[in-house]
Structures are given as C-alpha cells and as structure tokens.
Design an enzyme around this catalytic site. Structure first.
Site, PDB file in Angstrom:
ATOM      1  N   ARG A  28       0.834  -1.190   0.000  1.00 20.48           N
ATOM      2  CA  ARG A  28       0.000   0.000   0.000  1.00 20.48           C
ATOM      3  C   ARG A  28       0.876   1.250   0.000  1.00 20.48           C
ATOM      4  O   ARG A  28       1.947   1.268   0.623  1.00 20.48           O
ATOM      5  CB  ARG A  28      -0.872  -0.026   1.253  1.00 20.48           C
ATOM      6  CG  ARG A  28      -1.843   1.142   1.424  1.00 20.48           C
ATOM      7  CD  ARG A  28      -2.896   1.163   0.371  1.00 20.48           C
ATOM      8  NE  ARG A  28      -4.069   1.950   0.794  1.00 20.48           N
ATOM      9  CZ  ARG A  28      -4.928   2.498  -0.055  1.00 20.48           C
ATOM     10  NH1 ARG A  28      -4.735   2.366  -1.358  1.00 20.48           N
ATOM     11  NH2 ARG A  28      -5.983   3.159   0.379  1.00 20.48           N
TER      12      ARG A  28
ATOM     13  N   THR B 128      -4.094  -0.597  -7.244  1.00 20.60           N
ATOM     14  CA  THR B 128      -4.915   0.601  -7.432  1.00 20.60           C
ATOM     15  C   THR B 128      -4.080   1.845  -7.660  1.00 20.60           C
ATOM     16  O   THR B 128      -2.926   1.932  -7.230  1.00 20.60           O
ATOM     17  CB  THR B 128      -5.818   0.825  -6.198  1.00 20.60           C
ATOM     18  OG1 THR B 128      -6.686   1.939  -6.435  1.00 20.60           O
ATOM     19  CG2 THR B 128      -4.991   1.085  -4.954  1.00 20.60           C
TER      20      THR B 128
ATOM     21  N   ASP C  76      -7.517   8.875   0.551  1.00 22.36           N
ATOM     22  CA  ASP C  76      -8.143   7.844   1.388  1.00 22.36           C
ATOM     23  C   ASP C  76      -7.942   8.085   2.877  1.00 22.36           C
ATOM     24  O   ASP C  76      -8.500   7.360   3.697  1.00 22.36           O
ATOM     25  CB  ASP C  76      -7.589   6.462   1.022  1.00 22.36           C
ATOM     26  CG  ASP C  76      -8.336   5.840  -0.149  1.00 22.36           C
ATOM     27  OD1 ASP C  76      -9.315   6.440  -0.603  1.00 22.36           O
ATOM     28  OD2 ASP C  76      -7.921   4.762  -0.613  1.00 22.36           O
TER      29      ASP C  76
ATOM     30  N   GLY D 164     -13.697  -1.444  -7.040  1.00 18.76           N
ATOM     31  CA  GLY D 164     -14.993  -0.886  -6.675  1.00 18.76           C
ATOM     32  C   GLY D 164     -15.010  -0.010  -5.443  1.00 18.76           C
ATOM     33  O   GLY D 164     -16.081   0.262  -4.896  1.00 18.76           O
ATOM     34  N   GLY D 165     -13.830   0.430  -4.942  1.00 17.51           N
ATOM     35  CA  GLY D 165     -13.835   1.274  -3.748  1.00 17.51           C
ATOM     36  C   GLY D 165     -14.473   0.557  -2.570  1.00 17.51           C
ATOM     37  O   GLY D 165     -14.236  -0.622  -2.326  1.00 17.51           O
TER      38      GLY D 165
ATOM     39  N   SER E  83      -7.732   1.077   3.352  1.00 16.49           N
ATOM     40  CA  SER E  83      -8.185   0.649   2.025  1.00 16.49           C
ATOM     41  C   SER E  83      -9.346  -0.325   2.141  1.00 16.49           C
ATOM     42  O   SER E  83      -9.502  -1.016   3.155  1.00 16.49           O
ATOM     43  CB  SER E  83      -7.034  -0.031   1.282  1.00 16.49           C
ATOM     44  OG  SER E  83      -7.481  -0.622   0.077  1.00 16.49           O
ATOM     45  N   SER E  84     -10.143  -0.394   1.076  1.00 16.42           N
ATOM     46  CA  SER E  84     -11.214  -1.389   0.996  1.00 16.42           C
ATOM     47  C   SER E  84     -10.835  -2.581   0.122  1.00 16.42           C
ATOM     48  O   SER E  84     -11.632  -3.510  -0.027  1.00 16.42           O
ATOM     49  CB  SER E  84     -12.489  -0.753   0.426  1.00 16.42           C
ATOM     50  OG  SER E  84     -13.046   0.159   1.337  1.00 16.42           O
TER      51      SER E  84
ATOM     52  N   THR F 206      -9.851   0.427  -8.959  1.00 19.45           N
ATOM     53  CA  THR F 206      -8.764  -0.514  -8.740  1.00 19.45           C
ATOM     54  C   THR F 206      -8.845  -1.596  -9.807  1.00 19.45           C
ATOM     55  O   THR F 206      -9.710  -1.576 -10.675  1.00 19.45           O
ATOM     56  CB  THR F 206      -8.889  -1.149  -7.343  1.00 19.45           C
ATOM     57  OG1 THR F 206     -10.162  -1.801  -7.268  1.00 19.45           O
ATOM     58  CG2 THR F 206      -8.822  -0.112  -6.260  1.00 19.45           C
TER      59      THR F 206
END
Length: 558
Positions: free
Chosen positions: A93, A385, A409, A459-460, A438-439, A367
């Site tokens: 990340r 992403t 984010d 898709g967030g 993050s999702s 993403t």
C-alpha cells in the site's frame, strides 16, 4: 516486431469473447481486467513459472495495457497460497510522504480545500507496487525476474491496438486539456490523440520497465528514475522526496484467518479493511437461524443489515495498525462479537444508522484485480490501485507512468464528521509514513486444506460487499464461478443509510418490497468487477470467470 503485432491484433479481435462464461483449465489459470495481461501471465505458467511469477507478469502488463488502474505508480495487496499449503500476504500500500501533516489539505479556516486531496500533486502517496512485486518474487518466485517483464516491455515498446474503453477516455481527456494538462502527453503520439484500434506505443514506459527489469526495485526507488520522479512531483507542488522513495518497504504480513462452516478464509490484514469487514460479515451469516433464499427480499434485507454493522465498525476503529493501537481487533473478529451484532438486527424491519456518529470517507472505485492458480495448488489473489481512474492524472513524460492519488483515502479533516460523508476519526488521520486505510479485499478460500476460491474486485468501498456476496454464492449457495460473479449484488456502507443495487440486475417487485420495508434504494451501474477462480478438488479442474462489467477482462487457461 511483426510477431508481436500479430499477437496484439489477434487478442484485440477476440477481446469481447467469453466474458460471462466459465473457463476451465487443468494446469493453470489467470483472470484479469486485460486480455493481454491474462495471456502474459499464462505464458509464464507455460514457461515453468509458478502462480507468483504469473501474477507479477500479469500486473506489469496491466500497467501497460490497463492504465486506468494497472500501475507501477500506485500500490496494492497480495494474498499468496503456497504450494505447501501456507498462506501469506504482501502489503505494498502507498504511504504518506515524510513531509505530510494531519491538516495538509486544510485552508486557514480549517476547512478542506476543494479537490486538494484528490486532484493535486499533494494527493500522491509514495508508490509501493514495484517493491511489493519484487519482494514477493524474491521469496516465492521460481523463474528469473527479467523474464516477468518481457511481455509488458514488448507491448509498451511496439504498441497494441487501443481498446474502445481506453479510447473513449483518451477522447475525453483531449476534449478537456485545461482540466487535464498532464494527460495530454500521455494520450498523444506525434501530436495526435491515439484513437480506437490504433497502435499505442509507450516508449518512455518501456525504458522505465527495462531499468526495473535489469535492476529490480532499486531502479525505481533509487538513482536516476527516483530523482526524475521526485523532480516531476515537486514541479507540480508535491512533497515526495528521494528520501521517501528510498525508505519505502513492502511488508509481508500474516493474513486475517477465519473459518466459515467447512471453509478457511484468508484475507488481508490492516491497513486493508476488507479482511476484517468480510470476516465480520461471514461470522454473522454463519450464525443465522435460517439462511434466506438467494435473491429473495429476506436475503437482501439480511445482507444490508449485516453490512450496516460491519461498516460502522470499519469507520470507527480501522486504520494502519503500525501507527495506531486497535485493542478491540481480536474482539471484532470473534464469533461471539458477531453473535452480539446479530442480536441487534431486526429481520422484519429496517435498522437505522446514526447520522450523528462516524461517517464513511469517499474512496475511489478504480482498482483492478487479478487471480492466478497453477497446477501445484499455488494461488495468488492480488488487487492493485491508483485510487481514482488514471489516479491523479499526472505523469512524468520522461518516465511514462501515471501516479496515484491515494492520500485522498485518509481522513482529511481531523475531528470533524458530517452527513455529507466526511470522516474525522483518529484511526485514519494523516501521519508521515503511514499507510491509508483501504477497501481492497483480495481473498483466498480453502476447503479440506486445498484452494477452493481465489477472488477479488475493484470498486472502492463496494469491494468489501461484492467479495462477501461472491464468497457466500460459492460456499453457501454453491454457484458456479460465472454465476457467482454475475449474481445481483447490493451495497450498504452504514452511511449514507441506503441500499445501492446494480442497474438491470434486480426485479422491480424486489426493489418495491425493500422500499416497503423502509429501505432507501439507490441505483448504480455496477458494483465491482470480479475476477475469480474456483477449484474443483474432485475433478482437478479450475473454473474461472471475468466479470461482464470489465470491458477488456479475460480468463486465460490451459
């Protein structure tokens, strides 16, 4: 060159074949958002590489052929099931630059400067993709690193026919040069915007990839490339330095492991919120007194109420636990806690989300996910992403790759929460070197100590619920892979207090019944674009599918 052009044209002509069909393979399978990328991964499997090798080749090719989200200027997460049955993860990340401050996006009155945390160079997080891919290969790869970048370099250097999905975006950027000045050099060649079907060459990106091919991650985080990247970012008033790049490290972490009936679930730990949230929802579902019929009003109502509970906890507690202490994490993941949450749900009427409490921060949807499995049972679930589509829409013409806008984010206004969706809880506020929440939710599900499902999605915030429902569809309702991916899905994130559903996928009478129960209903064109592989231990066949919502998605197998 001729061989590569023929390869590109053949793939281009077949780009829309088999989106919602199941694909089968005995020896290896790759599912991704790009036909070129899936084929690149399959080539590596056929050449003796394992699933980690193939996933890296696929990811690098996505950086060339799917710049909407594929990247070397962003970050992501990888879940790996090794040949000997262990599961591990890599966290690459993006991180906040060392010069970051918790109020860096605020004006003199403490208000958020509109667009500053998404549309400016301040929004760029320190990229992690190259470090993650390289470190995963060094520990778990089999064939030489150099080979994994060959197809990506060829496609960048010699070009490929531009698909319609990218061509439409290129046209939009060209029509709005004042809004997207840094994209103009990206979408044009020889002074002309690259159009649908025309060969798109990326010579600067090819040269950058060649350096990474020769020197590994060092070529990105040190030396000439690092200096060029920093010079560009700072010319756009960004704050990333060579010190930020040199200090970046990907981290191998233990997965979030949970059980569901006869299955073992493995997801990403924090700062991915997906592993925690999906675990919570699966724990609640496992303890239902009665399992509702798939697609029924009761099914969607139950989903929404379970999602409401998990997303409230996500907003209140979760962040980068290298920086914050989350004393309740073990409790949040427990079956007992899930039982307590379930007791609060009314299965006959709608619950209410407290609008005076925590809100959910806006998170980009763009993403991309890839799933890979090889003949040994090694599997990789990887989501990467840039945050929003094409990230911050900036790139150094000398380097040829787009940069992320992941700083968006973080919770931009500490301590302030409002009904418009702003969140100010301390768990995800900005700190130097911190990873943003993050999702992204790459998952691997095992049954009888063998891989059963490799799944993930873009898709967030909807990623979490899309993956959750797909795991349910395969484990509880025993759907084939393609049907599990295409099944109608909903999304509830606690606030706004509403059910979001996919356009054209739910019956009007079902929607009316949910509204009659008190649910507010909102339509969206899609919820996630899943890439999945399901393994049948009895037959030894892999069964893969790419979401029909992914315009260039493809499953490659043999």
């Amino acid at each position: 060159m001729k061989k590569l052009q023929i390869f590109s044209i053949l793939l281009f002509l077949n780009i829309s074949v088999g989106f919602s069909q199941n694909h089968y393979g005995k020896n290896g399978m790759v599912a991704s958002a790009s036909t070129y990328a899936s084929q690149a991964g399959l080539e590596i499997l056929k050449d003796g590489g394992n699933a980690v090798d193939a996933s890296i080749a696929t990811a690098f090719t996505l950086a060339v052929t799917w710049p909407f989200a594929g990247n070397i200027g962003g970050g992501g997460f990888m879940v790996i099931h090794t040949e000997d049955g262990n599961v591990t993860t890599f966290d690459f990340r993006e991180k906040a630059p060392l010069a970051s401050t918790k109020d860096m996006f605020l004006d003199e009155n403490g208000k958020l400067k509109s667009g500053s945390n998404h549309n400016t160079a301040l929004a760029i997080g320190v990229p992690g993709t190259i470090a993650g891919l390289y470190d995963a290969h060094q520990k778990y790869g089999e064939i030489e690193w150099e080979k994994l970048l060959e197809r990506a370099i060829q496609l960048a250097e010699y070009g490929f026919p531009l698909p319609q999905s990218l061509a439409k975006d290129f046209f939009y950027f060209a029509e709005n040069p004042d809004q997207f000045p840094e994209m103009q050099s990206f979408i044009t060649r020889d002074g002309k915007v690259v159009g649908f079907g025309e060969f798109w060459k990326q010579p600067a990106l090819a040269e950058t990839l060649k350096k990474i091919q020769d020197e590994g991650k060092k070529a990105f985080y040190e030396g000439e490339t690092a200096q060029t990247l920093v010079d560009y970012i700072q010319s756009q008033d960004g704050i990333i330095t060579t010190e930020d790049l040199a200090a970046y490290e990907a981290i191998e972490r233990q997965p979030i492991h949970s059980t569901f009936k006869d299955y073992d679930l493995y997801g990403m730990p924090l700062p991915s919120s997906g592993g925690v949230a999906v675990t919570q929802m699966m724990n609640m579902w496992e303890q239902l007194d009665e399992v509702p019929e798939m697609g029924s009003v009761e099914y969607y109502h139950t989903l929404a109420e379970i999602m409401r509970k998990a997303f409230k906890d996500r907003a209140q507690y979760l962040g980068d636990n290298d920086f914050i202490e989350i004393p309740d994490l073990e409790r949040l993941l427990s079956k007992n806690y899930a039982r307590d949450l379930l007791k609060e749900i009314d299965f006959e009427q709608v619950g209410k989300s407290d609008s005076t409490a925590i809100q959910i921060i806006s998170e980009g949807q763009e993403t991309t996910h890839l799933s890979v499995m090889d003949e040994t049972g090694m599997a990789v679930s990887m989501t990467t992403t840039l945050e929003q589509g094409y990230g911050v829409k900036m790139q150094s013409p000398e380097l040829g790759f787009l940069l992320n806008n992941e700083m968006g984010d973080f919770n931009a206004v500490p301590g302030e929460t409002n009904n418009s969706g702003q969140i100010g809880t301390p768990a995800n506020t900005i700190e130097p070197g911190k990873r943003m929440l993050s999702s992204m939710s790459p998952f691997i599900v095992k049954k009888n100590n063998q891989p059963f499902l490799v799944i993930g999605s873009p898709g967030g915030r909807t990623i979490i619920n899309t993956v959750f429902q797909t795991i349910l569809a395969t484990t509880v309702y025993e759907y084939p892979m393609n049907q599990a991916i295409e099944a109608p899905k909903i999304h509830h994130q606690w606030l706004p207090d509403r059910i979001v559903y996919e356009e054209y996928k739910m019956a009007p009478e079902t929607l009316e019944a949910l509204e009659a129960m008190g649910h507010e209903i909102h339509m969206r064109s899609f919820l996630g674009r899943l890439m999945g592989i399901k393994y049948n231990a009895e037959t030894g066949f892999m069964e893969g599918a790419a979401d029909s919502g992914s315009p260039d998605g493809e499953v490659a197998s043999y």
